[in-house]
Design an enzyme around this catalytic site. Structure first.
Site, PDB file in Angstrom:
ATOM      1  N   HIS A  63       0.826  -1.219   0.000  1.00 41.62           N
ATOM      2  CA  HIS A  63       0.000   0.000   0.000  1.00 41.62           C
ATOM      3  C   HIS A  63       0.859   1.266   0.000  1.00 41.62           C
ATOM      4  O   HIS A  63       0.429   2.313   0.491  1.00 41.62           O
ATOM      5  CB  HIS A  63      -0.939   0.038   1.210  1.00 41.62           C
ATOM      6  CG  HIS A  63      -1.669  -1.240   1.465  1.00 41.62           C
ATOM      7  ND1 HIS A  63      -2.894  -1.524   0.909  1.00 41.62           N
ATOM      8  CD2 HIS A  63      -1.318  -2.351   2.173  1.00 41.62           C
ATOM      9  CE1 HIS A  63      -3.279  -2.730   1.301  1.00 41.62           C
ATOM     10  NE2 HIS A  63      -2.332  -3.261   2.051  1.00 41.62           N
TER      11      HIS A  63
ATOM     12  N   SER B   9      15.205  21.915 -15.893  1.00 41.03           N
ATOM     13  CA  SER B   9      14.029  22.749 -16.119  1.00 41.03           C
ATOM     14  C   SER B   9      14.469  24.068 -16.744  1.00 41.03           C
ATOM     15  O   SER B   9      15.545  24.579 -16.432  1.00 41.03           O
ATOM     16  CB  SER B   9      13.334  23.008 -14.781  1.00 41.03           C
ATOM     17  OG  SER B   9      12.546  24.176 -14.855  1.00 41.03           O
TER      18      SER B   9
ATOM     19  N   LYS C 235      16.457  22.009 -10.660  1.00 41.54           N
ATOM     20  CA  LYS C 235      15.780  20.766 -11.025  1.00 41.54           C
ATOM     21  C   LYS C 235      16.655  19.786 -11.783  1.00 41.54           C
ATOM     22  O   LYS C 235      17.439  20.171 -12.651  1.00 41.54           O
ATOM     23  CB  LYS C 235      14.571  21.090 -11.897  1.00 41.54           C
ATOM     24  CG  LYS C 235      13.475  21.741 -11.120  1.00 41.54           C
ATOM     25  CD  LYS C 235      12.644  20.723 -10.368  1.00 41.54           C
ATOM     26  CE  LYS C 235      11.220  20.878 -10.809  1.00 41.54           C
ATOM     27  NZ  LYS C 235      10.472  19.686 -10.793  1.00 41.54           N
TER      28      LYS C 235
ATOM     29  N   GLU D 129       9.971   8.766 -16.725  1.00 38.93           N
ATOM     30  CA  GLU D 129       8.587   9.219 -16.946  1.00 38.93           C
ATOM     31  C   GLU D 129       8.122   8.889 -18.361  1.00 38.93           C
ATOM     32  O   GLU D 129       6.974   8.489 -18.580  1.00 38.93           O
ATOM     33  CB  GLU D 129       8.484  10.729 -16.690  1.00 38.93           C
ATOM     34  CG  GLU D 129       8.632  11.081 -15.220  1.00 38.93           C
ATOM     35  CD  GLU D 129       8.782  12.585 -14.984  1.00 38.93           C
ATOM     36  OE1 GLU D 129       8.417  13.384 -15.858  1.00 38.93           O
ATOM     37  OE2 GLU D 129       9.294  12.950 -13.912  1.00 38.93           O
TER      38      GLU D 129
END
Ligand code: ARG
Length: 459
Positions: A156, A277, A283, A290
């Site tokens: 979970h 970024s 970043k 992704e």
């Protein structure tokens, strides 16, 4: 507009209809398979005395000339042709003259394209298997080095029990191993040659289908000519197996994204596989992971698309089946790129082992072991579960953890707790006592690694 079937027609094809129907824009990638199939077909025709040896030789010479010219960039594939089959045949006739018109004897584009696509897919099944194998080597190397790299195991997405990095990676080893087994199954089932099925009902020429099949390394010829030209099951199986590969890659990517987050800081993805970024200078984003996760959707889409395309097609060949190509090619290319990049990212990713161990320590991952300790002292498991539950509640209120409590505090909940509780709930003990085959304990993991090495043929 080069087409092979003008005789019956009086009028011209509508320009847009011609373009809509044409497939050369995407089936040009079957060029080498188309030539390979024609070489086998013509070789067989001569063996069966349907062509003379001289005719065979000039056609074969023409075909190898076309192949070499295209590969060397001396000849461009003419995209005004209807499809790759028309291009090769038109070029052949241009190269060798009228004898080239005999190549298509006893053949239809229906069995021709069925063959080309099988030859092509067969290669890509093997290629996928090889890429999965590369990935397994990287996973196994990480496993061998991280038998004692502790980390939390989750259910979970809540910390559950401590495991090791070797154990966590071992789960993916099993998944990608099954993916390879699927490739082997698909290969075996699809490796039958449809050539000789003709348009749908075979031919009147005495073709030797066993011989053509053997020339191209097939296990044998297919056994029903209608099925041969309208079967796309093998592609559906491959797209399904590729979807499963992507599902595995996507889950792994999702975990890497979580591990790479500022909150977890379990891993550092190498600069080679991260991006920045345009506005936020701090970043470093896990874009490759992704994108692998994101591209899973288009591979599933290809599978759904082909299943739906095929479901209402009456026997035998129908042009709907031309739709098998673009989406399959896209899925094959996508999985190829995802496997290569994911493997590279994994090979170069660094682990922050202290951070992982610290995370494995907090979150009461040793609560089950504290209960098991009490069971060892004669407390029934259900009572032990309740005692440790109250212990956890006490810790949560005090902002501490089980192993940091004093013996007095522990004994306030159960007089069975003794000095050896600290050893029993240490991270190392929690992992090392889990020795069932398939569990994270070192001796259990070593057995699994030995089996995995044997599977990969590593000494
Ligand atoms: N481009 C076609 C395909 O991909 C080749 C077969 C054409 N056959 C036909 N009868 N028009 O399916």
């Amino acid at each position: 507009m080069a087409q092979l079937w003008g005789g019956r027609f009086v009028g011209e094809t509508d320009k847009m209809a011609y373009d809509f129907n044409a497939s050369i824009g995407f089936d040009k990638r079957l060029f080498e398979e188309d030539i390979e199939g024609s070489i086998a077909h013509v070789t067989m025709l001569a063996k069966q005395n349907i062509l003379t040896e001289a005719e065979r030789d000039s056609i074969l010479q023409g075909l190898s000339g076309i192949k070499n010219d295209v590969k060397a960039g001396r000849l461009a594939i003419d995209e005004t042709c209807e499809d790759i089959h028309s291009f090769v045949e038109t070029e052949l006739i241009r190269h060798v003259g009228d004898v080239g018109k005999k190549m298509h004897t006893g053949r239809s584009r229906n069995d021709q394209v069925a063959l080309d696509m099988r030859l092509y897919t067969r290669k890509r099944v093997q290629e996928t298997d090889g890429l999965l194998r590369d990935l397994l080597f990287v996973i196994l190397a990480v496993m061998e080095e991280n038998l004692e790299t502790y980390m939390p195991g989750f259910t979970h997405l809540q910390k559950a029990q401590p495991v090791t990095l070797a154990h966590h990676y071992g789960a993916y080893f099993e998944m990608f191993k099954r993916d390879r087994q699927r490739m082997a199954d698909i290969y075996e089932r699809m490796n039958y040659c449809p050539l000789g099925a003709g348009a749908l009902a075979g031919t009147t020429y005495p073709l030797d289908r066993e011989y053509t099949a053997s020339l191209m390394g097939f296990a044998g010829p297919t056994l029903n000519s209608m099925d041969s030209v309208s079967d796309r099951d093998y592609l559906i199986e491959f797209l399904s197996a590729l979807s499963t590969v992507m599902m595995h890659l996507s889950r792994f990517s999702e975990e890497i994204i979580i591990w790479n987050s500022n909150e977890y800081k379990f891993v550092e993805i190498d600069d080679a596989y991260s991006t920045g970024s345009s506005i936020m200078p701090q970043k470093k984003n896990p874009d490759i992971a992704e994108l692998v996760r994101g591209k899973t959707g288009r591979v599933y889409g290809a599978l759904m698309s082909l299943l739906i395309t095929m479901k209402g097609i009456p026997l035998a060949y129908n042009k709907d089946m031309q739709e098998d190509k673009e989406l399959s090619f896209d899925a094959m290319d996508t999985v190829h790129d995802c496997l290569v990049l994911f493997t590279g990212m994994l090979r170069t990713m660094r682990f922050k082992k202290e951070q992982m161990a610290a995370s494995a320590m907090n979150g009461f991952t040793n609560a089950t072991d504290a209960a098991d300790y009490l069971v060892g002292k004669g407390v029934p498991f259900r009572d032990a579960h309740g005692i440790v539950g109250r212990l956890v509640l006490y810790c949560v209120e005090k902002g501490t953890s089980i192993e940091k409590l004093s013996l007095e505090e522990l004994q306030a909940l159960s007089d069975k707790f003794e000095e050896d509780i600290y050893e029993a709930v240490s991270l190392k003990t929690c992992v090392e006592k889990r020795l069932t085959l398939g569990a994270p304990g070192m001796e259990a993991m070593k057995q699994v690694i030995a089996k995995n090495k044997a599977y990969l043929d590593i000494e």
